[in-house]
Every structure is written in C-alpha cells, then in structure tokens.
Design a protein around this motif. Structure first.
Motif, PDB file in Angstrom:
ATOM      1  N   ALA A  37       0.859  -1.182   0.000  1.00  0.00           N
ATOM      2  CA  ALA A  37       0.000   0.000   0.000  1.00  0.00           C
ATOM      3  C   ALA A  37       0.894   1.230   0.000  1.00  0.00           C
ATOM      4  O   ALA A  37       1.786   1.362   0.848  1.00  0.00           O
ATOM      5  CB  ALA A  37      -0.917   0.011   1.228  1.00  0.00           C
ATOM      6  N   GLY A  38       0.666   2.121  -0.954  1.00  0.00           N
ATOM      7  CA  GLY A  38       1.502   3.307  -1.047  1.00  0.00           C
ATOM      8  C   GLY A  38       0.871   4.341  -1.953  1.00  0.00           C
ATOM      9  O   GLY A  38      -0.282   4.200  -2.386  1.00  0.00           O
ATOM     10  N   PRO A  39       1.616   5.379  -2.286  1.00  0.00           N
ATOM     11  CA  PRO A  39       1.057   6.452  -3.111  1.00  0.00           C
ATOM     12  C   PRO A  39       0.690   6.005  -4.521  1.00  0.00           C
ATOM     13  O   PRO A  39      -0.042   6.700  -5.217  1.00  0.00           O
ATOM     14  CB  PRO A  39       2.166   7.504  -3.126  1.00  0.00           C
ATOM     15  N   HIS A  40       1.188   4.833  -4.935  1.00  0.00           N
ATOM     16  CA  HIS A  40       0.886   4.344  -6.277  1.00  0.00           C
ATOM     17  C   HIS A  40      -0.498   3.721  -6.378  1.00  0.00           C
ATOM     18  O   HIS A  40      -1.044   3.595  -7.479  1.00  0.00           O
ATOM     19  CB  HIS A  40       1.939   3.322  -6.718  1.00  0.00           C
ATOM     20  N   ASN A  41      -1.085   3.317  -5.231  1.00  0.00           N
ATOM     21  CA  ASN A  41      -2.389   2.649  -5.315  1.00  0.00           C
ATOM     22  C   ASN A  41      -3.386   3.059  -4.230  1.00  0.00           C
ATOM     23  O   ASN A  41      -4.557   2.692  -4.318  1.00  0.00           O
ATOM     24  CB  ASN A  41      -2.212   1.126  -5.280  1.00  0.00           C
ATOM     25  N   MET A  42      -2.967   3.799  -3.231  1.00  0.00           N
ATOM     26  CA  MET A  42      -3.913   4.272  -2.223  1.00  0.00           C
ATOM     27  C   MET A  42      -4.718   5.438  -2.783  1.00  0.00           C
ATOM     28  O   MET A  42      -4.186   6.263  -3.535  1.00  0.00           O
ATOM     29  CB  MET A  42      -3.182   4.698  -0.954  1.00  0.00           C
ATOM     30  N   PRO A  43      -6.001   5.553  -2.429  1.00  0.00           N
ATOM     31  CA  PRO A  43      -6.840   6.604  -3.011  1.00  0.00           C
ATOM     32  C   PRO A  43      -6.455   7.999  -2.500  1.00  0.00           C
ATOM     33  O   PRO A  43      -6.030   8.153  -1.352  1.00  0.00           O
ATOM     34  CB  PRO A  43      -8.245   6.224  -2.539  1.00  0.00           C
ATOM     35  N   VAL A  44      -6.601   8.971  -3.381  1.00  0.00           N
ATOM     36  CA  VAL A  44      -6.463  10.380  -2.984  1.00  0.00           C
ATOM     37  C   VAL A  44      -7.868  10.847  -2.618  1.00  0.00           C
ATOM     38  O   VAL A  44      -8.704  11.086  -3.488  1.00  0.00           O
ATOM     39  CB  VAL A  44      -5.871  11.233  -4.124  1.00  0.00           C
ATOM     40  N   ILE A  45      -8.134  10.981  -1.338  1.00  0.00           N
ATOM     41  CA  ILE A  45      -9.489  11.267  -0.866  1.00  0.00           C
ATOM     42  C   ILE A  45      -9.631  12.757  -0.574  1.00  0.00           C
ATOM     43  O   ILE A  45      -9.050  13.273   0.379  1.00  0.00           O
ATOM     44  CB  ILE A  45      -9.810  10.434   0.394  1.00  0.00           C
ATOM     45  N   THR A  46     -10.412  13.428  -1.427  1.00  0.00           N
ATOM     46  CA  THR A  46     -10.660  14.858  -1.240  1.00  0.00           C
ATOM     47  C   THR A  46     -12.147  15.144  -1.130  1.00  0.00           C
ATOM     48  O   THR A  46     -12.563  16.295  -1.201  1.00  0.00           O
ATOM     49  CB  THR A  46     -10.049  15.669  -2.400  1.00  0.00           C
ATOM     50  N   SER A  47     -12.942  14.090  -0.972  1.00  0.00           N
ATOM     51  CA  SER A  47     -14.375  14.234  -0.757  1.00  0.00           C
ATOM     52  C   SER A  47     -14.674  13.944   0.714  1.00  0.00           C
ATOM     53  O   SER A  47     -14.356  12.863   1.218  1.00  0.00           O
ATOM     54  CB  SER A  47     -15.155  13.264  -1.644  1.00  0.00           C
ATOM     55  N   VAL A  48     -15.281  14.910   1.400  1.00  0.00           N
ATOM     56  CA  VAL A  48     -15.580  14.737   2.814  1.00  0.00           C
ATOM     57  C   VAL A  48     -16.543  13.573   3.023  1.00  0.00           C
ATOM     58  O   VAL A  48     -16.393  12.783   3.957  1.00  0.00           O
ATOM     59  CB  VAL A  48     -16.160  16.040   3.402  1.00  0.00           C
ATOM     60  N   ALA A  49     -17.520  13.436   2.143  1.00  0.00           N
ATOM     61  CA  ALA A  49     -18.483  12.333   2.268  1.00  0.00           C
ATOM     62  C   ALA A  49     -17.774  10.990   2.163  1.00  0.00           C
ATOM     63  O   ALA A  49     -18.074  10.048   2.920  1.00  0.00           O
ATOM     64  CB  ALA A  49     -19.556  12.457   1.199  1.00  0.00           C
ATOM     65  N   GLU A  50     -16.840  10.875   1.227  1.00  0.00           N
ATOM     66  CA  GLU A  50     -16.090   9.625   1.086  1.00  0.00           C
ATOM     67  C   GLU A  50     -15.201   9.393   2.302  1.00  0.00           C
ATOM     68  O   GLU A  50     -15.072   8.269   2.787  1.00  0.00           O
ATOM     69  CB  GLU A  50     -15.242   9.662  -0.182  1.00  0.00           C
ATOM     70  N   ALA A  51     -14.584  10.457   2.800  1.00  0.00           N
ATOM     71  CA  ALA A  51     -13.704  10.332   3.962  1.00  0.00           C
ATOM     72  C   ALA A  51     -14.463   9.818   5.168  1.00  0.00           C
ATOM     73  O   ALA A  51     -13.957   9.006   5.945  1.00  0.00           O
ATOM     74  CB  ALA A  51     -13.053  11.679   4.269  1.00  0.00           C
ATOM     75  N   ARG A  52     -15.693  10.282   5.359  1.00  0.00           N
ATOM     76  CA  ARG A  52     -16.480   9.891   6.531  1.00  0.00           C
ATOM     77  C   ARG A  52     -16.889   8.425   6.491  1.00  0.00           C
ATOM     78  O   ARG A  52     -17.197   7.837   7.525  1.00  0.00           O
ATOM     79  CB  ARG A  52     -17.715  10.783   6.638  1.00  0.00           C
ATOM     80  N   LYS A  53     -16.881   7.820   5.300  1.00  0.00           N
ATOM     81  CA  LYS A  53     -17.253   6.412   5.197  1.00  0.00           C
ATOM     82  C   LYS A  53     -16.236   5.511   5.894  1.00  0.00           C
ATOM     83  O   LYS A  53     -16.594   4.459   6.408  1.00  0.00           O
ATOM     84  CB  LYS A  53     -17.379   6.000   3.726  1.00  0.00           C
ATOM     85  N   ALA A  78     -13.718  16.002   7.960  1.00  0.00           N
ATOM     86  CA  ALA A  78     -14.467  14.774   8.249  1.00  0.00           C
ATOM     87  C   ALA A  78     -14.434  14.419   9.729  1.00  0.00           C
ATOM     88  O   ALA A  78     -15.344  13.768  10.239  1.00  0.00           O
ATOM     89  CB  ALA A  78     -13.904  13.621   7.429  1.00  0.00           C
ATOM     90  N   LEU A  79     -13.408  14.867  10.435  1.00  0.00           N
ATOM     91  CA  LEU A  79     -13.267  14.543  11.851  1.00  0.00           C
ATOM     92  C   LEU A  79     -14.055  15.474  12.762  1.00  0.00           C
ATOM     93  O   LEU A  79     -14.163  15.210  13.968  1.00  0.00           O
ATOM     94  CB  LEU A  79     -11.786  14.576  12.260  1.00  0.00           C
ATOM     95  N   ARG A  80     -14.606  16.544  12.211  1.00  0.00           N
ATOM     96  CA  ARG A  80     -15.269  17.548  13.052  1.00  0.00           C
ATOM     97  C   ARG A  80     -16.427  16.973  13.850  1.00  0.00           C
ATOM     98  O   ARG A  80     -16.611  17.298  15.011  1.00  0.00           O
ATOM     99  CB  ARG A  80     -15.783  18.698  12.178  1.00  0.00           C
ATOM    100  N   ASP A  81     -17.249  16.156  13.224  1.00  0.00           N
ATOM    101  CA  ASP A  81     -18.468  15.669  13.868  1.00  0.00           C
ATOM    102  C   ASP A  81     -18.297  14.287  14.484  1.00  0.00           C
ATOM    103  O   ASP A  81     -19.284  13.618  14.792  1.00  0.00           O
ATOM    104  CB  ASP A  81     -19.610  15.624  12.839  1.00  0.00           C
ATOM    105  N   VAL A  82     -17.048  13.882  14.686  1.00  0.00           N
ATOM    106  CA  VAL A  82     -16.763  12.543  15.199  1.00  0.00           C
ATOM    107  C   VAL A  82     -16.463  12.637  16.694  1.00  0.00           C
ATOM    108  O   VAL A  82     -15.825  13.594  17.144  1.00  0.00           O
ATOM    109  CB  VAL A  82     -15.554  11.944  14.446  1.00  0.00           C
ATOM    110  N   PRO A  83     -16.914  11.672  17.499  1.00  0.00           N
ATOM    111  CA  PRO A  83     -16.583  11.689  18.925  1.00  0.00           C
ATOM    112  C   PRO A  83     -15.080  11.767  19.155  1.00  0.00           C
ATOM    113  O   PRO A  83     -14.282  11.205  18.391  1.00  0.00           O
ATOM    114  CB  PRO A  83     -17.154  10.358  19.433  1.00  0.00           C
ATOM    115  N   GLU A  84     -14.714  12.458  20.213  1.00  0.00           N
ATOM    116  CA  GLU A  84     -13.294  12.652  20.501  1.00  0.00           C
ATOM    117  C   GLU A  84     -12.545  11.340  20.669  1.00  0.00           C
ATOM    118  O   GLU A  84     -11.369  11.237  20.306  1.00  0.00           O
ATOM    119  CB  GLU A  84     -13.130  13.503  21.763  1.00  0.00           C
TER     120      GLU A  84
END
Length: 302
Positions: free
Chosen positions: A137-153, A181-187
């Motif tokens: 797993a590395g920058p060659h195949n890990m997703p570039v996540i810039t969607s907050v909705a996707e990040a929260r999944k 994405a971390l804003r609304d997540v429990p501490e």
C-alpha cells in the motif's frame, strides 16, 4: 528413529552430486551438471539468538475462510536485505502457527512501493522454490481522498491514505478533507487519528499544515497535539507543564483506543501507562494500541 529408506533417498545425492541434473530433466526442468560440489553442514539450528521483529502482527478471523496472519511492515526506503527478512518472517510464522501468513508493506514514496511490489523468487531461476509476494500500500495505489463524504465512510482508511500521500502535491486538500471529516466525530475516535496523522507526516512540510488545521478546525479537541499548538507562544516557564500535559494526553489516547476496542485494562497496565513520563515510549505504545488484542500488547517487546 530415521528409517533406511529415508537415509537412502537423500544420501544418494551426496554420493552422486551430478544426479540432480539428470533428475531435473525427468521432472521437466533443466539444471546443468555441476562443475564442483561442496558438502554443506546440515544443521540449520540457530546457535545464537537473532532478534527479528515484524512491525505489526495480527491474527484475522473471517466468517467464511480460515484464519490468517497479517504481518504489516512500514518501509521508508529500498533495502536489499529486506526481502530475505520478509521471507524469514513468513516461513517462521507458518512454521509456528500453521496458519497462512500474508505480508502487507506500507510505503510513503512511489519508488519504494514499486520496489517492494516486485515478486522475489527464491531458488534457481528454472524452478523457484518460494516466491515472496508482498501486498503493498503506497502512493501508487492508495486513493487520494478529497471528498468529505467519502472520507467519513472510513476514517481509518482516509487517515492511512493521507499518510501514504504525505509528499503528494495535493496533500493540503487531502488533509483539509480529513480534518473536516473529523469535526463531527466523537473525541474518542478523532483524537487518536489526529495524533497518528501527525506522526505519519513526520518532518515533512505537510506536518505543519496539519498542525495549523488542527489548531483552527479541531480546536475543541483536547488531544495532546492540539494542546501543544494552543500552548505555543506562551512563556518558557510553562515548558515543563506543557510536556507533562502532552504525556498525559498520549496516555489517555492509548487508553481510549483500548476502551474503543472493548479491551479490559488491568489496574497495573493502566498505572504503567498513566505514570510513564517518557513521550517516545508513550508514542510507541500509542502506535501499537489500535491493533492490540490485549492491553499488555502495547508493551510488546519491552
């Protein structure tokens, strides 16, 4: 007792070393006849302790398939000695646990990831006896996540993706997405991910970007990193208190990880964690906490 057929089936090759080239033809491969032969010691016992440690080892139970062992290695650069160590890890794990082992290598730069992805045949080219095939797993195949909705999944996957893309030109957008994405997540969930992201970015320029985002967007969190940021600029006379607060924050993050996983923490383990004043030691325990199967696992090897 070793049987006579057992002895005959291997000693014939000692007495007739060239026999193997003829046997290989029968078996459908071609090994040229040897021009010289050296009889090697047959005792493979280790006569001195050799310390070998995999970074993380997990036993995974699944619903439909048999259990498997997952060895996770973090690799920062190419290392020609590593494939031999990895092959040893896998063969040792299979011998000890009799479960299928799987190696996952996590990298932060593309060249190292591509190097680690290459299968390593072990044995003669005509018939490799083993082939080392890590998952990477590395920058060659890990997703570039810039969607907050996707990040929260999947916040953990988003965190790992951000760490592997630490040198990506779009790392600012990636970190901003994770932070939002971390804003609304429990501490109890957000704090450890905040700290792991900071550790994963290391000394790269992106580390300061993350600190700034945490200071502004996640200012309501009480993680030791956020406290450190908010303390910056205050008088030097508070340095000792800030250090103490930082170690207390790491200790609490470790306990939160264990609690979130439903792991019972004995009093002696809790006391050892909360009374430890060494930040480097606590950081090591924090990295082990997310994958611990028991509270004592955070102290593995110490």
């Amino acid at each position: 007792m070793v049987s006579s057929p057992h002895e005959a089936m291997h000693r014939i090759f000692q007495e007739n070393p060239g026999l193997f080239s003829r046997v290989s033809e029968v078996l459908g491969i071609t090994i040229p006849p040897p021009v010289s032969v050296t009889v090697m010691p047959t005792d493979l016992t280790e006569n001195r302790p050799v310390e070998r440690r995999v970074d993380t080892l997990l036993r995974l139970e699944t619903e439909n398939d048999e259990p498997l062992l997952l060895a996770v290695e973090a690799q920062g650069r190419k290392d020609p000695d590593k494939p031999a160590s990895w092959a040893y890890y896998l063969s040792y794990l299979y011998t000890k646990y009799r479960l299928p082992p799987l190696l996952l290598v996590v990298c932060q730069d593309r060249a190292t990831a591509e190097w680690a992805s290459c299968p390593v045949p072990i044995g003669p080219r005509q018939w490799p006896s083993l082939t080392l095939r890590p998952l990477v797993a590395g920058p060659h195949n890990m997703p570039v996540i810039t969607s907050v909705a996707e990040a929260r999944k999947d916040l953990a996957l988003t965190t790992l993706a951000a760490i592997t893309h630490a040198a990506d030109p779009d790392i600012g957008a990636i970190l901003k997405t994770l932070c939002t994405a971390l804003r609304d997540v429990p501490e109890t969930i957000a704090d450890p991910l905040v700290e792991l992201t900071a550790q994963g970015l290391g000394n790269r320029p992106a580390a300061q970007q993350w600190r700034n985002l945490v200071a502004v967007d996640l200012s309501f969190y009480k993680s030791f990193m956020a406290e450190e940021i908010r303390d910056e600029g205050r008088t030097e006379g508070r340095t000792e208190g800030r250090t103490e607060g930082r170690t207390e924050g790491i200790a609490q993050s470790i306990l939160l990880f264990l609690a979130q996983a439903g792991i019972d923490v004995p009093d002696e383990v809790r006391e050892r964690i909360t009374t430890c004043g060494d930040q480097d030691t606590l950081n090591r325990w924090l990295l082990r906490a997310p994958t611990a199967g028991a509270a004592e696992d955070v102290f593995a090897g110490e």
